[in-house]
Design a protein around this motif. Structure first.
Motif, PDB file in Angstrom:
ATOM      1  N   TYR A 685      -0.179   6.659  15.536  1.00 13.18           N
ATOM      2  CA  TYR A 685      -0.143   5.438  14.845  1.00 13.18           C
ATOM      3  C   TYR A 685       0.070   4.243  16.049  1.00 13.18           C
ATOM      4  CZ  TYR A 685       2.836   1.172  13.449  1.00 13.18           C
ATOM      5  OH  TYR A 685       3.161  -0.116  13.534  1.00 13.18           O
ATOM      6  N   ARG A 686      -0.617   3.262  15.977  1.00 10.58           N
ATOM      7  CA  ARG A 686      -0.464   2.317  17.329  1.00 10.58           C
ATOM      8  C   ARG A 686       0.556   1.148  17.094  1.00 10.58           C
ATOM      9  NH1 ARG A 686      -5.681   0.728  21.095  1.00 10.58           N
ATOM     10  NH2 ARG A 686      -4.161  -0.502  22.305  1.00 10.58           N
ATOM     11  N   GLY A 687       1.679   1.594  17.691  1.00 12.92           N
ATOM     12  CA  GLY A 687       2.833   0.736  17.754  1.00 12.92           C
ATOM     13  C   GLY A 687       2.976   0.074  18.957  1.00 12.92           C
ATOM     14  N   TYR A 704      -2.761   1.910   8.070  1.00 15.15           N
ATOM     15  CA  TYR A 704      -2.492   1.443   9.102  1.00 15.15           C
ATOM     16  C   TYR A 704      -3.532   1.882  10.147  1.00 15.15           C
ATOM     17  CZ  TYR A 704      -1.400   6.538   9.480  1.00 15.15           C
ATOM     18  OH  TYR A 704      -1.369   8.014   9.561  1.00 15.15           O
ATOM     19  N   HIS A 705      -3.523   1.574  11.312  1.00 12.68           N
ATOM     20  CA  HIS A 705      -4.699   2.174  12.144  1.00 12.68           C
ATOM     21  C   HIS A 705      -4.011   2.819  13.434  1.00 12.68           C
ATOM     22  CE1 HIS A 705      -3.855  -1.084  15.345  1.00 12.68           C
ATOM     23  NE2 HIS A 705      -3.456  -1.686  14.236  1.00 12.68           N
ATOM     24  N   VAL A 711      -6.806   4.062   8.834  1.00 16.08           N
ATOM     25  CA  VAL A 711      -6.192   5.326   8.022  1.00 16.08           C
ATOM     26  C   VAL A 711      -5.568   4.922   7.010  1.00 16.08           C
ATOM     27  CG1 VAL A 711      -4.641   7.378   8.094  1.00 16.08           C
ATOM     28  CG2 VAL A 711      -5.636   6.593  10.209  1.00 16.08           C
ATOM     29  N   ILE A 712      -5.799   5.483   5.687  1.00 14.76           N
ATOM     30  CA  ILE A 712      -5.178   5.389   4.303  1.00 14.76           C
ATOM     31  C   ILE A 712      -4.424   6.817   4.127  1.00 14.76           C
ATOM     32  CG2 ILE A 712      -5.423   4.777   2.089  1.00 14.76           C
ATOM     33  CD1 ILE A 712      -8.020   3.633   2.999  1.00 14.76           C
ATOM     34  N   TYR A 713      -3.175   6.878   4.066  1.00 14.33           N
ATOM     35  CA  TYR A 713      -2.406   7.783   3.831  1.00 14.33           C
ATOM     36  C   TYR A 713      -1.830   8.046   2.685  1.00 14.33           C
ATOM     37  CZ  TYR A 713       1.712  10.902   4.956  1.00 14.33           C
ATOM     38  OH  TYR A 713       2.794  11.962   4.885  1.00 14.33           O
ATOM     39  N   ASN A 714      -1.730   9.126   1.948  1.00  9.79           N
ATOM     40  CA  ASN A 714      -1.130   9.420   0.630  1.00  9.79           C
ATOM     41  C   ASN A 714       0.165  10.203   0.944  1.00  9.79           C
ATOM     42  OD1 ASN A 714      -0.394  10.781  -1.656  1.00  9.79           O
ATOM     43  ND2 ASN A 714      -2.368  10.224  -2.836  1.00  9.79           N
ATOM     44  N   ARG A 715       1.309   9.570   0.554  1.00  7.41           N
ATOM     45  CA  ARG A 715       2.420  10.289   1.132  1.00  7.41           C
ATOM     46  C   ARG A 715       2.959  11.537  -0.003  1.00  7.41           C
ATOM     47  NH1 ARG A 715       4.321   5.640  -1.343  1.00  7.41           N
ATOM     48  NH2 ARG A 715       6.422   5.600  -2.220  1.00  7.41           N
TER      49      ARG A 715
END
Length: 1579
Positions: A685-687, A704-705, A711-715
């Motif tokens: 994750y680009r932080g 996020y990217h 990225v679409i993250y399904n938790r």
């Protein structure tokens, strides 16, 4: 130390004396409120004669030279000069900007005019082509532009009686323009025999196509249509500068000083000769007239404004006076009265009353005046002249006392001593003479110490000393009156100076910027009582400093208004005002001084808005006294996102390598492999350098990217979906208010912003063209219709977009320092804030510009660096987080209070319905109430709080928090270390995603029999990742140094890691505890490998260019491989464990025997036969084809072969992951390539069973997992790979017709022969067409161009256009034989259910009635038509579009164009001038009929989409490098179309303003080859 901050007092512009009459015309009008609007220097002035009051518009940054009044007479448009000049439209009542138009003209804006209803504005530039530009000024959008004329244009006007018609005039021409679509088409006025061809200075339009124009010789020319019908001779005795139309008729003003009034038919009413009136003088010349009712306003060349009441025409009333042309240098103030004296190169000296704002005395001298002084009792006035003399006058009646000439060069400065006994006179020949006043100015001394011209003088209070400054910047002292130089500093130390006007000296050190020329500052004046100093410089800026001002680069307040250099500045005698004078603009500005104590009451006065900040506290050396920046922010500001090579450069680079390629492609190349890979999961994750880039979507997924992937993250399911539309690092992300769309901005030479749907992952719009290098922040408006973005170019440009249409609405320069965040006001869509380094600005949209005001800190704080910002619960309130841990609360633009929120910077902030949440570097998330009074709750991000379901491990407690978002009952937190955590309101924290921290990642190893892999990075960690569906980090260990390589032993029990300091260690693969470590090398270890089988040996390669071989059992070094000339990059064992293959940085491929390390030479044929245990090498015959055409620019950094030895995966410096068939022999093999990483792909590895490919991104710190999809069971879906770099040439030849057509170059007839004049004479007036073969001769170049008409001499041709055509005027086209089928297609259509046929030949569109055989013609084209299409939509019946040949795309009349016309009545509905150079070869209407698609003949075969009714270009992009024959919209779509041509089919989608294309793929059909396609049909 006081100079560290700007003074807290303030100047306010109170009055401007002067009017710009020279070199300008038509710049003086009555507004609706009966005020008078005009301009002087860089200031627009609104003067109310009733109240004798002035208001100022100060939005310009340089001289204003043109002005137009809106028809409703409230709004004013002004245009300025400059390198990037702009036009401001402003309200004359509030003097606030309404709109800014920019980015089109260069040099300056010479003329402006509004149309009848005031919706459109036309402007003319000062560039070499005198560009004419039409604007929709409210939207700040350019509608049309065309080259105006080769010489200056003096006036332009809309025809108020015919829509879309304009007239312009200038040096030896008049042109009549027609605006249709986006095309401005001129026709030159025909002077004929009625009048002489001459310069036209002004014009006015009347009914019935009549135009009246004023000529240089004083005649008035009357035009009907484009022809001169009559002249009114001798209307004035000399040039007519101004013409003004009103209800009663016309007023003209000329160089002869006369005003003439005419009725509506231009019959004379009356003459007013201003030279004869009591205010008149010889040489008076009128530059501007305005007639309203019984009042006439007149502006003259010599900066006066008269108002004349028609009944008393011989008593003009003088409203305003100023100095005439010539520089203005002399300024003095009266010692006891509110008077100022000025003297100029116009040889006049004038005395102004500062209270009445009026000229009270004027006297003309013999010589130009350069300086002035009034003695202490206010009786004598001394004037220094340019010829070296000086004159003393009595102030009372301006009579002469003495005139003395002792010098030959100009007198630049003179001053009376405080006791009134002496006059010091400083001359350009570097001397100062002292004269005794009482002795009738007898010379009593001279000072000769200077080596350069004298610039400034000051007397001491006791009149015993004089200090001087000269052109060398030297400061000297003299004893008075004799003039002996004083060299002892002791003697000078105690001297008190009566005035301070010197620019060098300890007390004024601070006025100099750190790096500046000694002559930049022209004048200084100290105010001892107020402890302030005012300066004037060469950049038109007045500055206020504290006095004394000791340290260089002190802070100041600055004021703009003067245009070029300000020559002099003085305080009035009682320090109430500052007077400044402009050299070239010869204006006098009077500023009111507002001391500190009054400022408090003045706060409600909004600071004057302007594009250039006019009350900044900035000095040039902003950072001299800033507290140390926080280390993290420091690091981030030093990041640069510039790349050596951008992916956008690839097509050009490939072009350059064409030659290399041709030689290589004769061999047949390998096909691309059958397998493909699909991105499956990304760890990271680009932080580290982004903030607020993490959100919940509508359905609770997380977006996020990282790298170039959204990225679409399904938790719940722990799965990811990807948006792969970007091709380089994404730097920012924001979510639409409805939480369904996302906008992401990337790095690039012309970086793009993509708006995409989180459900379908399809792009909705792509925005490009206005940023450079990258986009660092984006934000949606509250209604979701607009988007604002900030770039990372040097001026951090801010752009406001209508993103659905893909249109830029407004653009402005943000700040010279980095901007971290931009936020749109949720309540007012036209407002926004930006925050960044020492920067908080409040912006509002004004047409095509944005107007920014700095946040006003006042006494509450200092300008801090802002890291985040949000709007509060009303449109006025804003909150920002600073780098010191405070939260600032703003109302409007004023700082109201600050609250301490975190230790260290506040990186992220989020507004809730009732309150706020903040996150900081201290790793704490804090919840606040709605006014930041109370902190309601804090959550510390700690390992102890991690919930059991976490997908990984926290590396450290309290990581720096970079993003916060709320939703679905949780707080979502993103950290600098690349972790994404979910904080439950009750406390437990779940870790969802993580990646490596900042630092490059190179080391990668996959486990020999488990789906896990190990990575090691410069962030000094070794990590083990689970590649099975649980996708998490299993273990992490901190290392003492960063590492670049790692390897599992063949049994999977041990893990070897090579570190950057030359040491390596072996660790237990389960616990990561040390087994053993060695340190034999100084440079970093670049690759490390266990031998196959039992793993008996370990080969360790280093940057010292050695490979050490260790026996694992005995832990001893048993061999060293020497002989490499450069650092080692890759090593591989053969299956027996006896041979090592080595690659080095010098591109050597070497072989060593193990374990001793003896060098072997193996012929390349043999290398293939050896069975290698692994293949990660990038050199050698087997993988020759993996090097791209542009191999010099980019390196292939890594490769890995599947265990079945079929597919080789590679990673390179441009971020591509490619798959090749193995072995890849022959150069430039075919491949499939995938983009997801941003810059370097540092390593690639297949898992033990080849089911997955793992890739590492160097600087994007991400670990990507791809699934390998075998050929057999791949489901059909649009392939995401790109074909290889070169389209092979081996696919069959062409049909001869196609070949011929592909090679035709359309020579523009208008250029190649003199058959046609350049200016559109309709075809039926033209001479005979050349025959077909003749034209082919022109086209093919087989014969020289032939013309039957002898070429006319140049001069004749331009002026007698009307004359030479007379004899053949009566030819009318009746019948045309022929149809153009030779090189065109799809160009015959039925109309009216088959009654008519429409087609084209030559430059004519033909409608042929089938029953009667009669033809009718469309003849507006001026060159060959190449394509034709008919609109199929029922709303647009019989609407035809035709495209023609043309020359380069300069938007002039000969540029290629598309005409849209009605087939039945032949009316032109729209003309689209295009940027397709050479011509338009295909056109197609969309399903709704509103859009038109066109294809050019230019080398890129550009494809353009138009909204043809408005003439607006929506999108344009290079189509293909080979000829495109046809492009058509799908019959049911407005966004999808297909293009076909030489060896290609492309499927296109229109997204906002962007065109996206996919190549047609034939790979699924056996043995299909790409053919040349000639036509399309849709099912």
């Amino acid at each position: 130390m006081a100079a560290r901050s700007a003074p807290s007092c303030h100047l306010r512009l109170e009055w401007v004396y002067g009017y710009r009459g020279h070199q300008c015309r038509n710049n003086l009008y009555y507004t609706a409120a009966k005020e008078i609007v005009y301009f002087v220097a860089g200031v627009g002035v609104v003067y109310s004669p009733r109240e004798h009051r002035q208001k100022f518009y100060r939005g310009h940054s340089d001289d204003i030279i043109s002005l137009a009044l809106h028809p409703e007479r409230v709004l004013v448009a002004t245009g300025q000069v400059g390198k990037e000049p702009y036009i401001c439209i402003w309200d004359s009542y509030t003097v606030q900007t309404v709109s800014v138009l920019k980015d089109v003209h260069t040099h300056g804006i010479a003329c402006l005019a509004f149309d009848l209803d005031g919706q459109r504005l036309v402007s003319v530039g000062l560039d070499s082509k005198n560009a004419v530009c039409v604007w929709d000024w409210k939207r700040g959008k350019m509608l049309s532009m065309a080259p105006g004329h080769t010489d200056r244009i003096f006036d332009i006007s809309w025809d108020l009686y015919q829509p879309n018609k304009l007239v312009s005039c200038g040096v030896k021409h008049i042109k009549f323009w027609n605006l249709c679509g986006n095309a401005l088409t001129p026709k030159r006025g025909v002077f004929g025999k009625t009048g002489d061809l001459q310069t036209i200075l002004c014009l006015a339009c009347a009914r019935d196509e009549l135009t009246y124009s004023g000529a240089l010789n004083g005649d008035i020319y009357v035009w009907k249509g484009i022809n001169l019908t009559r002249t009114i001779q001798g209307a004035h005795a000399a040039g007519i500068f101004s013409m003004n139309a009103c209800e009663e008729g016309f007023a003209t003003g000329g160089r002869d000083g006369c005003i003439r009034l005419w009725d509506l038919t231009f019959k004379p009413i009356t003459v007013i000769d201003l030279r004869e009136t009591d205010q008149g003088y010889k040489g008076l010349s009128v530059r501007s007239v305005c007639w309203r009712g019984d009042h006439i306003l007149v502006g003259t060349q010599d900066s006066e404004i008269f108002e004349i009441v028609v009944q008393e025409r011989n008593k003009p009333f003088l409203i305003m006076q100023g100095h005439c042309e010539g520089e203005l240098w002399a300024l003095a103030v009266h010692p006891t009265k509110p008077l100022a004296v000025t003297g100029s190169d116009d040889r006049s000296v004038r005395i102004w009353s500062l209270v009445d704002h009026a000229l009270i005395a004027r006297c003309n001298m013999e010589e130009p005046i350069r300086c002035a002084a009034v003695n202490a009792d206010g009786i004598h006035l001394a004037l220094g002249m340019k010829d070296g003399s000086f004159t003393v006058l009595r102030v009372r009646d301006m009579t002469e006392v003495v005139h003395i000439k002792d010098r030959k060069e100009a007198i630049h400065e003179l001053k009376y001593s405080p006791d009134g006994t002496y006059l010091a006179v400083g001359c350009n020949d570097s001397s100062v003479d002292i004269y005794g006043v009482a002795q009738r100015y007898k010379k009593v001394g001279e000072c000769l110490g200077s080596l350069s011209f004298i610039t400034h003088l000051d007397w001491s209070s006791d009149s015993r000393y004089l200090q001087t400054n000269d052109g060398n910047g030297k400061r000297l002292f003299y004893r008075m009156p004799g003039g002996k130089e004083v060299t002892s500093t002791e003697e000078i130390k105690g001297v008190h100076w009566a005035s301070w006007t010197c620019v060098s000296g300890l007390e004024v050190n601070g006025i100099w910027p750190k790096y500046s020329d000694i002559n930049d500052v022209n004048s200084v004046d100290g105010n001892y009582i107020g402890q302030v100093l005012v300066t004037a410089d060469d950049y038109g800026i007045i500055k206020l400093f504290r006095y004394p001002c000791l340290r260089k680069g002190a802070k100041f307040r600055k004021y703009i208004g003067h245009s070029a250099h300000v020559t002099n500045v003085r305080w009035s005698h009682d320090y109430q005002w500052v007077i400044s004078i402009g050299g070239a603009d010869h204006s006098v500005f009077q500023w009111k001084f507002i001391p500190e104590r009054k400022l408090k009451d003045a706060l409600h006065i909004a600071p004057q808005e302007s594009l250039a900040d006019s009350n900044s506290d900035e000095s040039d050396s902003d950072l001299s006294d800033v507290p140390e920046l926080d280390s993290e922010i420091e690091q981030e500001t030093q990041l640069t996102y510039r790349r050596q090579v951008y992916k956008e450069d690839l097509p050009q680079l490939k072009e350059q390598c064409k030659e290399k390629q041709k030689s290589a492609t004769s061999k047949r190349r390998e096909r691309a492999p059958g397998n493909s890979i699909r991105l499956h999961f990304v760890h990271g994750y680009r932080g580290y350098d982004c903030r607020s880039n993490l959100f919940y979507t509508q359905i609770g997924e997380i977006v996020y990217h990282v790298a170039a992937v959204g990225v679409i993250y399904n938790r719940q399911q722990n799965t990811q979906r990807f948006y792969l539309g970007h091709d380089d690092d994404i730097l920012c992300l924001t979510i639409h208010p409805l939480k369904d769309y996302v906008a992401t901005g990337q790095v690039g030479r012309d970086p793009s912003i993509h708006i995409w749907d989180t459900e379908t992952i399809k792009p909705l719009s792509i925005l490009k063209g206005h940023h450079q290098f990258g986009v660092s922040a984006v934000d949606f408006s509250a209604d979701g219709k607009r988007l604002v973005s900030v770039g990372i170019d040097d001026s951090h440009t801010i752009v406001l977009w209508d993103w659905k249409k893909g249109e830029k609405l407004s653009i402005a320069r943000g700040s010279k320092d980095k901007i971290f965040v931009v936020k749109m006001n949720p309540y007012v869509p036209d407002k926004l804030i930006t925050a960044g380094i020492k920067h908080m600005k409040f912006w509002r949209k004004a047409g095509g510009g944005l107007i920014g005001r700095k946040g006003y800190v006042g006494t509450l704080g200092k300008n801090d660096t802002m890291m985040c910002a949000v709007y509060g619960w009303t449109e006025e309130m804003a909150f920002s987080g600073t780098s010191t841990g405070d939260v600032c609360i703003w109302r409007d633009i004023f700082l109201v209070k600050t609250v301490k929120a975190h230790d260290g910077p506040v990186f992220s902030m989020h507004a809730l319905e009732k309150g706020f949440v903040t996150g900081g570097k201290d790793g704490i998330v804090a919840l606040w109430d709605d006014s930041f009074e109370r902190c309601l709750k804090t959550y510390a991000i700690k390992r102890a709080a991690l919930a059991p379901g976490s997908k990984g491990l926290l590396l450290e407690d309290n990581p720096s928090i970079r993003a916060i978002s709320l939703g679905h009952g949780h707080i979502l937190v993103g950290t600098k270390n690349g972790e994404i955590l979910e904080v439950d309101k009750s406390g437990p924290i779940t870790l969802l995603v993580q990646g490596h921290m900042e630092g490059e990642v190179w080391g990668l190893a996959t486990h020999p029999y488990l789906p896990i892999c190990a990575t090691v990075s410069d962030d000094k960690t070794l990590r083990i990742w689970d590649l099975s569906p649980s996708h998490c980090m299993l273990a992490v260990r901190k290392l003492k140094k960063g590492g670049r390589c790692c390897c599992f032993s063949p049994d999977g029990k041990a893990l070897a890691v090579g570190l950057n300091d030359g040491s390596f260690l072996m660790a237990n693969a389960d616990t990561l505890e040390d087994l053993v470590s060695f340190h034999h090398r100084k440079d970093m270890i670049s690759d490390i490998r266990f031998s196959p089988g039992s793993g008996k040996y370990l080969a360790v390669a280093s940057h010292d260019s050695f490979i050490d071989i260790y026996n694992v059992m005995s832990s001893k070094r048993v061999g060293i491989c020497k002989g490499a000339t450069s650092y080692i990059t890759h090593i591989d064992w053969d299956i027996r464990g006896k041979l090592l293959q080595v690659n080095t940085g010098a591109k050597e491929q070497l072989f060593f025997e193990a374990p001793r390390g003896k060098k072997q030479t193996i012929p390349s044929m043999e290398v293939e036969k050896i069975a290698w245990a692994s293949w990660t090498s990038v050199l050698g015959l087997c993988c020759e084809g993996i090097w791209p055409v542009i191999g010099e620019v980019t390196d292939v950094t890594a490769s890995c072969l599947t265990s079945d030895k079929m597919v080789l995966a590679t990673g390179d410096d441009l971020g591509f992951v490619k798959l090749f068939r193995y072995p890849t022999k022959g150069k430039f093999g075919k491949f499939k390539r995938y983009v997801a990483h941003s810059a370097h792909v540092t390593n690639v590895r297949w898992t033990y069973d080849d089911s997955m490919l793992v890739t590492l991104g160097g600087t994007d710190m991400s670990l990507m997992v791809w699934t390998n999809e075998m050929e057999a069971y791949r489901e059909k879906r649009p392939c995401d790979s790109e074909e290889s770099d070169i389209d092979s040439e081996e696919d069959g030849g062409y049909d001869s017709d196609v070949t011929r057509e592909n090679d035709i170059s359309y020579t523009i007839r208008a250029l190649s022969t003199n058959i046609r004049p350049m200016f559109g004479i309709k075809p039926h007036l033209q001479q005979k067409e050349p025959s077909v073969d003749e034209r082919q001769g022109v086209v093919r170049g087989s014969r020289p161009p032939v013309s039957r008409a002898p070429p006319q001499p140049e001069k004749l041709q331009t002026n007698n256009v009307g004359k030479k055509k007379r004899p053949i005027e009566d030819l009318v086209l009746e019948l045309v034989f022929g149809y153009r089928g030779r090189d065109c297609r799809n160009n015959v259509h039925y109309l009216n259910d088959g009654d008519d046929i429409i087609y084209h030949t030559a430059s004519i569109g033909i409608l042929h009635n089938v029953a009667t055989g009669s033809q009718s013609f469309y003849q507006e084209h001026n060159d060959d038509i190449l394509c034709l299409t008919v609109n199929q939509h029922p709303k647009f019946i019989n609407i035809v579009a035709t495209g023609q040949v043309g020359d380069s795309a300069d938007m002039s009349a000969t540029a290629p164009s598309i005409h849209i016309w009605d087939a039945m009545n032949k009316q032109t509905l729209s003309i689209l001038r295009c940027y397709h150079s050479k011509g338009v070869c295909s056109v197609s209407f969309s399903a709704t009929g509103k859009l038109l698609l066109s294809v050019g003949l230019d080398p890129e075969h550009t494809i353009t989409i138009w909204r043809w009714q408005e003439g607006a270009k929506i999108a344009s992009r290079a189509g293909h490098n080979q000829r495109i024959f046809v492009a058509e919209f799908r019959p049911d779509s407005d966004t999808q179309f297909v293009s076909v041509g030489v060896k290609h089919v492309k499927f296109w989608t229109l997204a906002g303003r962007a065109l996206l294309s996919k190549k047609g793929l034939l790979s699924t059909l056996e043995d299909a080859r790409m053919q040349t396609m000639l036509a399309i049909a849709f099912e």
